[in-house]
Design a protein around this motif. Structure first.
Motif, PDB file in Angstrom:
ATOM      1  N   VAL A  41       0.840  -1.206   0.000  1.00  0.00           N
ATOM      2  CA  VAL A  41       0.000   0.000   0.000  1.00  0.00           C
ATOM      3  C   VAL A  41       0.868   1.247   0.000  1.00  0.00           C
ATOM      4  O   VAL A  41       0.578   2.229  -0.704  1.00  0.00           O
ATOM      5  CB  VAL A  41      -0.964  -0.006   1.204  1.00  0.00           C
ATOM      6  N   LYS A  42       1.953   1.221   0.755  1.00  0.00           N
ATOM      7  CA  LYS A  42       2.811   2.404   0.828  1.00  0.00           C
ATOM      8  C   LYS A  42       3.556   2.669  -0.474  1.00  0.00           C
ATOM      9  O   LYS A  42       3.957   3.806  -0.737  1.00  0.00           O
ATOM     10  CB  LYS A  42       3.795   2.266   1.997  1.00  0.00           C
ATOM     11  N   LEU A  43       3.710   1.655  -1.305  1.00  0.00           N
ATOM     12  CA  LEU A  43       4.274   1.892  -2.636  1.00  0.00           C
ATOM     13  C   LEU A  43       3.312   2.736  -3.479  1.00  0.00           C
ATOM     14  O   LEU A  43       3.738   3.513  -4.340  1.00  0.00           O
ATOM     15  CB  LEU A  43       4.550   0.565  -3.339  1.00  0.00           C
ATOM     16  N   ILE A  44       2.012   2.577  -3.250  1.00  0.00           N
ATOM     17  CA  ILE A  44       0.994   3.299  -4.004  1.00  0.00           C
ATOM     18  C   ILE A  44       0.626   4.608  -3.321  1.00  0.00           C
ATOM     19  O   ILE A  44       0.396   5.632  -3.983  1.00  0.00           O
ATOM     20  CB  ILE A  44      -0.260   2.407  -4.166  1.00  0.00           C
ATOM     21  N   VAL A  45       0.577   4.573  -1.983  1.00  0.00           N
ATOM     22  CA  VAL A  45       0.234   5.763  -1.191  1.00  0.00           C
ATOM     23  C   VAL A  45       1.375   5.998  -0.206  1.00  0.00           C
ATOM     24  O   VAL A  45       1.311   5.555   0.952  1.00  0.00           O
ATOM     25  CB  VAL A  45      -1.098   5.569  -0.438  1.00  0.00           C
ATOM     26  N   PRO A  46       2.441   6.657  -0.643  1.00  0.00           N
ATOM     27  CA  PRO A  46       3.653   6.766   0.189  1.00  0.00           C
ATOM     28  C   PRO A  46       3.443   7.390   1.561  1.00  0.00           C
ATOM     29  O   PRO A  46       4.138   7.034   2.520  1.00  0.00           O
ATOM     30  CB  PRO A  46       4.582   7.628  -0.676  1.00  0.00           C
ATOM     31  N   ASP A  47       2.479   8.296   1.673  1.00  0.00           N
ATOM     32  CA  ASP A  47       2.267   8.961   2.951  1.00  0.00           C
ATOM     33  C   ASP A  47       1.165   8.302   3.777  1.00  0.00           C
ATOM     34  O   ASP A  47       0.660   8.885   4.746  1.00  0.00           O
ATOM     35  CB  ASP A  47       1.942  10.441   2.744  1.00  0.00           C
ATOM     36  N   ALA A  48       0.794   7.070   3.416  1.00  0.00           N
ATOM     37  CA  ALA A  48      -0.259   6.370   4.142  1.00  0.00           C
ATOM     38  C   ALA A  48       0.115   6.175   5.603  1.00  0.00           C
ATOM     39  O   ALA A  48       1.249   5.819   5.930  1.00  0.00           O
ATOM     40  CB  ALA A  48      -0.532   5.012   3.493  1.00  0.00           C
ATOM     41  N   SER A  49      -0.851   6.405   6.473  1.00  0.00           N
ATOM     42  CA  SER A  49      -0.675   6.177   7.914  1.00  0.00           C
ATOM     43  C   SER A  49      -1.292   4.821   8.247  1.00  0.00           C
ATOM     44  O   SER A  49      -2.516   4.688   8.341  1.00  0.00           O
ATOM     45  CB  SER A  49      -1.346   7.288   8.719  1.00  0.00           C
ATOM     46  N   LEU A  50      -0.445   3.811   8.403  1.00  0.00           N
ATOM     47  CA  LEU A  50      -0.909   2.433   8.554  1.00  0.00           C
ATOM     48  C   LEU A  50      -0.312   1.784   9.795  1.00  0.00           C
ATOM     49  O   LEU A  50       0.850   1.996  10.113  1.00  0.00           O
ATOM     50  CB  LEU A  50      -0.539   1.608   7.318  1.00  0.00           C
ATOM     51  N   GLU A  51      -1.118   0.983  10.464  1.00  0.00           N
ATOM     52  CA  GLU A  51      -0.678   0.224  11.624  1.00  0.00           C
ATOM     53  C   GLU A  51      -1.175  -1.212  11.480  1.00  0.00           C
ATOM     54  O   GLU A  51      -2.170  -1.475  10.802  1.00  0.00           O
ATOM     55  CB  GLU A  51      -1.230   0.820  12.923  1.00  0.00           C
ATOM     56  N   SER A  52      -0.510  -2.136  12.132  1.00  0.00           N
ATOM     57  CA  SER A  52      -0.924  -3.533  12.075  1.00  0.00           C
ATOM     58  C   SER A  52      -1.663  -3.927  13.345  1.00  0.00           C
ATOM     59  O   SER A  52      -1.424  -3.384  14.428  1.00  0.00           O
ATOM     60  CB  SER A  52       0.292  -4.446  11.882  1.00  0.00           C
ATOM     61  N   LEU A  53      -2.585  -4.875  13.196  1.00  0.00           N
ATOM     62  CA  LEU A  53      -3.302  -5.449  14.333  1.00  0.00           C
ATOM     63  C   LEU A  53      -3.503  -6.931  14.017  1.00  0.00           C
ATOM     64  O   LEU A  53      -4.301  -7.282  13.150  1.00  0.00           O
ATOM     65  CB  LEU A  53      -4.651  -4.760  14.540  1.00  0.00           C
ATOM     66  N   ILE A  54      -2.773  -7.772  14.716  1.00  0.00           N
ATOM     67  CA  ILE A  54      -2.785  -9.197  14.411  1.00  0.00           C
ATOM     68  C   ILE A  54      -3.862  -9.893  15.229  1.00  0.00           C
ATOM     69  O   ILE A  54      -3.851  -9.861  16.468  1.00  0.00           O
ATOM     70  CB  ILE A  54      -1.402  -9.825  14.692  1.00  0.00           C
ATOM     71  N   VAL A  55      -4.811 -10.519  14.519  1.00  0.00           N
ATOM     72  CA  VAL A  55      -5.943 -11.182  15.165  1.00  0.00           C
ATOM     73  C   VAL A  55      -6.278 -12.453  14.391  1.00  0.00           C
ATOM     74  O   VAL A  55      -6.344 -12.437  13.167  1.00  0.00           O
ATOM     75  CB  VAL A  55      -7.200 -10.276  15.192  1.00  0.00           C
ATOM     76  N   ASP A  56      -6.522 -13.540  15.129  1.00  0.00           N
ATOM     77  CA  ASP A  56      -7.028 -14.771  14.532  1.00  0.00           C
ATOM     78  C   ASP A  56      -8.528 -14.827  14.813  1.00  0.00           C
ATOM     79  O   ASP A  56      -8.960 -15.131  15.931  1.00  0.00           O
ATOM     80  CB  ASP A  56      -6.323 -15.982  15.144  1.00  0.00           C
ATOM     81  N   PHE A  57      -9.333 -14.516  13.807  1.00  0.00           N
ATOM     82  CA  PHE A  57     -10.774 -14.411  14.009  1.00  0.00           C
ATOM     83  C   PHE A  57     -11.467 -15.764  14.122  1.00  0.00           C
ATOM     84  O   PHE A  57     -12.673 -15.813  14.380  1.00  0.00           O
ATOM     85  CB  PHE A  57     -11.405 -13.570  12.899  1.00  0.00           C
ATOM     86  N   SER A  58     -10.743 -16.849  13.960  1.00  0.00           N
ATOM     87  CA  SER A  58     -11.356 -18.153  14.192  1.00  0.00           C
ATOM     88  C   SER A  58     -11.536 -18.416  15.682  1.00  0.00           C
ATOM     89  O   SER A  58     -12.272 -19.321  16.066  1.00  0.00           O
ATOM     90  CB  SER A  58     -10.514 -19.273  13.569  1.00  0.00           C
ATOM     91  N   LEU A  59     -10.866 -17.618  16.514  1.00  0.00           N
ATOM     92  CA  LEU A  59     -10.937 -17.791  17.965  1.00  0.00           C
ATOM     93  C   LEU A  59     -11.591 -16.577  18.615  1.00  0.00           C
ATOM     94  O   LEU A  59     -11.145 -15.440  18.410  1.00  0.00           O
ATOM     95  CB  LEU A  59      -9.541 -17.993  18.546  1.00  0.00           C
ATOM     96  N   ILE A  60     -12.628 -16.810  19.383  1.00  0.00           N
ATOM     97  CA  ILE A  60     -13.286 -15.729  20.106  1.00  0.00           C
ATOM     98  C   ILE A  60     -12.303 -15.055  21.047  1.00  0.00           C
ATOM     99  O   ILE A  60     -12.258 -13.827  21.151  1.00  0.00           O
ATOM    100  CB  ILE A  60     -14.497 -16.274  20.883  1.00  0.00           C
ATOM    101  N   SER A  61     -11.489 -15.846  21.717  1.00  0.00           N
ATOM    102  CA  SER A  61     -10.534 -15.297  22.687  1.00  0.00           C
ATOM    103  C   SER A  61      -9.553 -14.343  22.032  1.00  0.00           C
ATOM    104  O   SER A  61      -9.276 -13.254  22.575  1.00  0.00           O
ATOM    105  CB  SER A  61      -9.775 -16.434  23.375  1.00  0.00           C
ATOM    106  N   ASP A  62      -9.050 -14.710  20.863  1.00  0.00           N
ATOM    107  CA  ASP A  62      -8.088 -13.843  20.183  1.00  0.00           C
ATOM    108  C   ASP A  62      -8.767 -12.604  19.619  1.00  0.00           C
ATOM    109  O   ASP A  62      -8.175 -11.520  19.574  1.00  0.00           O
ATOM    110  CB  ASP A  62      -7.370 -14.619  19.067  1.00  0.00           C
ATOM    111  N   SER A  63     -10.017 -12.749  19.213  1.00  0.00           N
ATOM    112  CA  SER A  63     -10.775 -11.607  18.697  1.00  0.00           C
ATOM    113  C   SER A  63     -11.014 -10.578  19.787  1.00  0.00           C
ATOM    114  O   SER A  63     -10.867  -9.369  19.565  1.00  0.00           O
ATOM    115  CB  SER A  63     -12.104 -12.083  18.108  1.00  0.00           C
ATOM    116  N   ILE A  64     -11.366 -11.034  20.978  1.00  0.00           N
ATOM    117  CA  ILE A  64     -11.548 -10.128  22.110  1.00  0.00           C
ATOM    118  C   ILE A  64     -10.225  -9.464  22.469  1.00  0.00           C
ATOM    119  O   ILE A  64     -10.165  -8.240  22.678  1.00  0.00           O
ATOM    120  CB  ILE A  64     -12.107 -10.886  23.327  1.00  0.00           C
ATOM    121  N   ALA A  65      -9.156 -10.260  22.515  1.00  0.00           N
ATOM    122  CA  ALA A  65      -7.839  -9.714  22.855  1.00  0.00           C
ATOM    123  C   ALA A  65      -7.391  -8.678  21.838  1.00  0.00           C
ATOM    124  O   ALA A  65      -6.828  -7.635  22.201  1.00  0.00           O
ATOM    125  CB  ALA A  65      -6.809 -10.845  22.947  1.00  0.00           C
TER     126      ALA A  65
END
Length: 324
Positions: free
Chosen positions: A60-84
């Motif tokens: 995305v940053k190659l296309i939008v160099p000034d993009a403000s992006l952050e990561s959020l790692i979640v495994d949505f197959s698990l309710i516990s990880d989704s809540i966390a």
């Protein structure tokens, strides 16, 4: 039914807004991330794999160099990880203007998650139910001084599902022989999870109707050529060939497939016409997008008794995990 012409040129400035896209590391989710960032939003890219999310952010940053992006790692197959994952986000931000619940799986073999739920229903609905409802207080807070959008990605295949059999959600099918049996199993489980998406959106919109500035809608992107159907080898060569041929010959690009998401997430006509609890389709349900069309979900998708059953089941599932 209402029809709207929509392109990315319709997206207003999103400067100062915070967006979160689940499944934002590929396909229509990645395009949504790109366009939201291009319009000035700070966008959280959520996915299961840190490596894949980081790669998507780099693309995305190659296309939008000034993009403000952050990561959020979640495994949505698990309710516990989704809540966390939702709680982690709450530690990062004091507002959330746009929430796109887009992550999902399609043609995966029948199995149960570690928490004991059928895997498609868990990933496509239960994880997102837990995630969205955990974020709901922040969405309500943000709506005090801004319009808020919640977009849930479903599919027109929800129309193929009858009423959800809740007993069936705790058992894994076994003994499936032949490609036809496997395809029928996949279609049943996928369409059921997509019906749950529709009922969740309709139910959520109704439950928060007093929050006039929150706009919840559900979208069908069309048949899109993405990696949602990438699966383990035990699906069989025949099924993989069918999926490949459909995508190669007739499927939409991810850019076209993202149009209903971006319309629901950004278009000012959503607010002006008070579009809430609706299903947003591409103008031709399959293979082309000229406009977007806003319709009411079908009778099953808007059945209040069945929506209440889904909510009660989902809330109890979340409660059990939180108390474990």
């Amino acid at each position: 039914m209402s029809r709207f012409n929509f392109t990315t040129a319709n997206i207003p400035s999103l400067t100062g807004k915070v967006a979160l896209v689940t499944g934002g590391n590929s396909g229509i989710g990645e395009v949504a991330v790109q366009e939201l960032a291009r319009a000035g939003a700070k966008v959280y890219v959520s996915g299961r794999s840190q490596q894949r999310v980081a790669a998507a952010i780099a693309r995305v940053k190659l296309i939008v160099p000034d993009a403000s992006l952050e990561s959020l790692i979640v495994d949505f197959s698990l309710i516990s990880d989704s809540i966390a994952g939702a709680r982690k986000f709450l530690n990062f931000e004091d507002r959330l203007d746009i929430l796109v619940a887009n992550a999902g799986i399609a043609s995966v073999p029948a199995s149960l998650t570690a928490e004991g739920w059928e895997i498609m229903f868990a990933t496509n609905h239960l994880g997102h139910f837990a995630f969205v409802t955990t974020l709901l207080p922040l969405l309500k807070q943000t709506s005090q001084n801004s319009n808020v959008r919640v977009v849930i990605t479903s599919s027109a295949l929800y129309l193929r599902s009858g009423a959800i059999d809740y007993e069936d959600l705790r058992t894994a099918e076994s003994g499936l022989h032949g490609n036809v049996a496997v395809i029928k199993s996949i279609m049943k489980r996928y369409s059921r999870s997509k019906l749950a998406n529709v009922q969740f959106a309709v139910g959520l919109s109704e439950k928060i109707k007093d929050y006039k500035n929150i706009f919840v809608n559900v979208v069908h992107p069309g048949v899109v050529s993405t990696n949602i159907t990438n699966n383990p080898s035990d699906l069989g060569w025949a099924i993989k060939k069918i999926v490949f041929l459909v995508q190669a010959v007739a499927a939409l690009s991810a850019a076209d497939g993202s149009k209903t998401i971006l319309f629901a997430a950004t278009d000012e006509r959503i607010v002006k016409q008070n579009i809430k609890g609706k299903l947003i389709n591409p103008s031709s349900n399959y293979f082309s997008v000229k406009d977007v069309v806003v319709v009411d979900p079908n009778e099953e998708g808007s059945n209040q008794e069945h929506i209440d059953k889904l909510w009660a089941t989902s809330e109890e599932a979340v409660k059990q995990i939180e108390q474990s």
